[in-house]
Design a protein around this motif. Structure first.
Motif, PDB file in Angstrom:
ATOM      1  N   ASP A 101      11.625 -20.737   3.190  1.00 16.56           N
ATOM      2  CA  ASP A 101      11.528 -19.373   3.708  1.00 16.56           C
ATOM      3  C   ASP A 101      11.123 -18.356   2.647  1.00 16.56           C
ATOM      4  O   ASP A 101      11.491 -17.182   2.722  1.00 16.56           O
ATOM      5  N   LEU A 102      10.374 -18.809   1.654  1.00 17.10           N
ATOM      6  CA  LEU A 102       9.877 -17.891   0.635  1.00 17.10           C
ATOM      7  C   LEU A 102       8.534 -17.282   1.037  1.00 17.10           C
ATOM      8  O   LEU A 102       8.148 -16.225   0.534  1.00 17.10           O
ATOM      9  N   LEU A 103       7.839 -17.961   1.923  1.00 11.84           N
ATOM     10  CA  LEU A 103       6.580 -17.461   2.470  1.00 11.84           C
ATOM     11  C   LEU A 103       6.578 -17.714   3.975  1.00 11.84           C
ATOM     12  O   LEU A 103       7.168 -18.711   4.434  1.00 11.84           O
ATOM     13  N   PRO A 104       5.932 -16.864   4.750  1.00 12.22           N
ATOM     14  CA  PRO A 104       5.843 -17.092   6.193  1.00 12.22           C
ATOM     15  C   PRO A 104       5.077 -18.384   6.489  1.00 12.22           C
ATOM     16  O   PRO A 104       4.000 -18.616   5.927  1.00 12.22           O
ATOM     17  N   ALA A 105       5.630 -19.198   7.375  1.00 10.84           N
ATOM     18  CA  ALA A 105       4.966 -20.454   7.737  1.00 10.84           C
ATOM     19  C   ALA A 105       3.596 -20.199   8.355  1.00 10.84           C
ATOM     20  O   ALA A 105       2.662 -20.981   8.161  1.00 10.84           O
ATOM     21  N   VAL A 106       3.480 -19.078   9.086  1.00 12.75           N
ATOM     22  CA  VAL A 106       2.193 -18.751   9.707  1.00 12.75           C
ATOM     23  C   VAL A 106       1.129 -18.535   8.638  1.00 12.75           C
ATOM     24  O   VAL A 106      -0.015 -18.991   8.774  1.00 12.75           O
ATOM     25  N   LEU A 107       1.486 -17.834   7.575  1.00 14.74           N
ATOM     26  CA  LEU A 107       0.533 -17.567   6.500  1.00 14.74           C
ATOM     27  C   LEU A 107       0.088 -18.868   5.840  1.00 14.74           C
ATOM     28  O   LEU A 107      -1.105 -19.081   5.592  1.00 14.74           O
ATOM     29  N   VAL A 108       1.043 -19.733   5.551  1.00 15.39           N
ATOM     30  CA  VAL A 108       0.707 -21.015   4.934  1.00 15.39           C
ATOM     31  C   VAL A 108      -0.185 -21.831   5.875  1.00 15.39           C
ATOM     32  O   VAL A 108      -1.138 -22.481   5.440  1.00 15.39           O
ATOM     33  N   GLY A 109       0.127 -21.781   7.166  1.00 13.84           N
ATOM     34  CA  GLY A 109      -0.698 -22.487   8.135  1.00 13.84           C
ATOM     35  C   GLY A 109      -2.132 -21.986   8.147  1.00 13.84           C
ATOM     36  O   GLY A 109      -3.072 -22.776   8.305  1.00 13.84           O
ATOM     37  N   ILE A 110      -2.305 -20.676   7.983  1.00 10.31           N
ATOM     38  CA  ILE A 110      -3.652 -20.099   7.945  1.00 10.31           C
ATOM     39  C   ILE A 110      -4.423 -20.634   6.740  1.00 10.31           C
ATOM     40  O   ILE A 110      -5.594 -21.009   6.840  1.00 10.31           O
ATOM     41  N   TYR A 111      -3.746 -20.684   5.586  1.00  4.22           N
ATOM     42  CA  TYR A 111      -4.397 -21.192   4.378  1.00  4.22           C
ATOM     43  C   TYR A 111      -4.790 -22.654   4.540  1.00  4.22           C
ATOM     44  O   TYR A 111      -5.881 -23.074   4.120  1.00  4.22           O
ATOM     45  N   LEU A 181      -6.082 -13.043  -2.769  1.00  4.28           N
ATOM     46  CA  LEU A 181      -4.698 -13.011  -3.245  1.00  4.28           C
ATOM     47  C   LEU A 181      -4.145 -11.585  -3.256  1.00  4.28           C
ATOM     48  O   LEU A 181      -2.982 -11.362  -2.910  1.00  4.28           O
ATOM     49  N   VAL A 182      -4.978 -10.636  -3.654  1.00  5.58           N
ATOM     50  CA  VAL A 182      -4.542  -9.237  -3.686  1.00  5.58           C
ATOM     51  C   VAL A 182      -4.215  -8.751  -2.278  1.00  5.58           C
ATOM     52  O   VAL A 182      -3.172  -8.113  -2.047  1.00  5.58           O
ATOM     53  N   VAL A 183      -5.106  -9.045  -1.323  1.00  8.37           N
ATOM     54  CA  VAL A 183      -4.881  -8.611   0.058  1.00  8.37           C
ATOM     55  C   VAL A 183      -3.654  -9.291   0.652  1.00  8.37           C
ATOM     56  O   VAL A 183      -2.833  -8.644   1.329  1.00  8.37           O
ATOM     57  N   ALA A 184      -3.491 -10.597   0.392  1.00  4.60           N
ATOM     58  CA  ALA A 184      -2.339 -11.324   0.922  1.00  4.60           C
ATOM     59  C   ALA A 184      -1.037 -10.751   0.362  1.00  4.60           C
ATOM     60  O   ALA A 184      -0.056 -10.561   1.098  1.00  4.60           O
ATOM     61  N   ALA A 185      -1.020 -10.462  -0.931  1.00  2.00           N
ATOM     62  CA  ALA A 185       0.182  -9.899  -1.550  1.00  2.00           C
ATOM     63  C   ALA A 185       0.496  -8.524  -0.962  1.00  2.00           C
ATOM     64  O   ALA A 185       1.665  -8.195  -0.700  1.00  2.00           O
ATOM     65  N   TRP A 186      -0.531  -7.719  -0.742  1.00  2.00           N
ATOM     66  CA  TRP A 186      -0.321  -6.387  -0.173  1.00  2.00           C
ATOM     67  C   TRP A 186       0.213  -6.477   1.252  1.00  2.00           C
ATOM     68  O   TRP A 186       1.131  -5.724   1.625  1.00  2.00           O
ATOM     69  N   LEU A 187      -0.342  -7.373   2.054  1.00  2.00           N
ATOM     70  CA  LEU A 187       0.118  -7.534   3.435  1.00  2.00           C
ATOM     71  C   LEU A 187       1.583  -7.971   3.481  1.00  2.00           C
ATOM     72  O   LEU A 187       2.356  -7.513   4.329  1.00  2.00           O
ATOM     73  N   LEU A 188       1.966  -8.844   2.551  1.00  2.00           N
ATOM     74  CA  LEU A 188       3.347  -9.325   2.527  1.00  2.00           C
ATOM     75  C   LEU A 188       4.303  -8.229   2.083  1.00  2.00           C
ATOM     76  O   LEU A 188       5.369  -8.019   2.685  1.00  2.00           O
TER      77      LEU A 188
END
Length: 202
Positions: A101-111, A181-188
């Motif tokens: 639960d350190l990262l959203p599973a949905v985000l990892v699934g997208i990657y 990476l910058v956009v992903a970090a900002w969204l999180l």
């Protein structure tokens, strides 16, 4: 048996062309990745030597290419960037982070999904380059990488020895990695990704 010949066609943007052996014979497909490390970019009319290799479809490909007068290459040092290992390690770390639960599973699934898409696009473009078929536009490759497919692209670049020698492509590629990476970090951090994922889930 090593042959000598002249390059009769060369597309520098795509990194491939053809060579006709001196004295006549079947022309061979030439790819930039088959030149010795440190070789200059080839030009039409260049005299080269190469090993002709016939593939499963009966097409002749030039291997272990050297410019005329170029010395035998020394064994290549390992790549400074272990692309495949890096790409797989990033995806594995993402899966582990999602499990805790350190990262959203949905985000990892997208990657993961985009990495598969990117890998297949690079594979398709490599095959097209070898068969003179319609290529995948570089803009499409960059877009897939920008949308999260860059870990898969790293694996594909090393696996197929594709797009690693073209510096202009690599500059844009690493820029898409940084921007992603910058956009992903900002969204999180802003919570916008969680809000978006909640709307999709709801």
């Amino acid at each position: 048996m090593r042959l000598a010949g002249r390059i009769t066609d060369w597309n520098d943007d795509k990194g491939f062309g053809f060579v006709v052996p001196t004295g006549g014979g079947a022309r061979a497909f030439v790819h930039i990745n088959e030149f010795q490390r440190g070789s200059r970019r080839p030009l039409v009319g260049d005299l080269i030597s190469y090993f002709p290799v016939v593939d499963a479809r009966g097409r002749t490909n030039a291997r272990q290419i050297r410019h005329a007068g170029q010395k035998m290459e020394v064994p290549r040092a390992p790549s400074r960037v272990p692309r495949a290992a890096l790409g797989l390690a990033i995806l594995s770390a993402g899966v582990a982070a999602a499990a805790f639960d350190l990262l959203p599973a949905v985000l990892v699934g997208i990657y993961i999904a985009m990495s598969v898409v990117s890998y297949l696009m690079y594979r398709s473009d490599k095959i097209a380059a070898q068969t003179e078929a319609q290529r995948v536009p570089e803009a499409n490759l960059h877009l897939a990488d920008l949308l999260g497919g860059w870990p898969g692209a790293l694996v594909a670049q090393q696996r197929f020895r594709h797009k690693t020698a073209k510096q202009s492509f690599q500059m844009i590629f690493w820029a898409t990695v940084a921007l992603n990476l910058v956009v992903a970090a900002w969204l999180l951090r802003s919570g916008m990704f969680a809000e978006w994922a909640g709307r999709i889930g709801g």
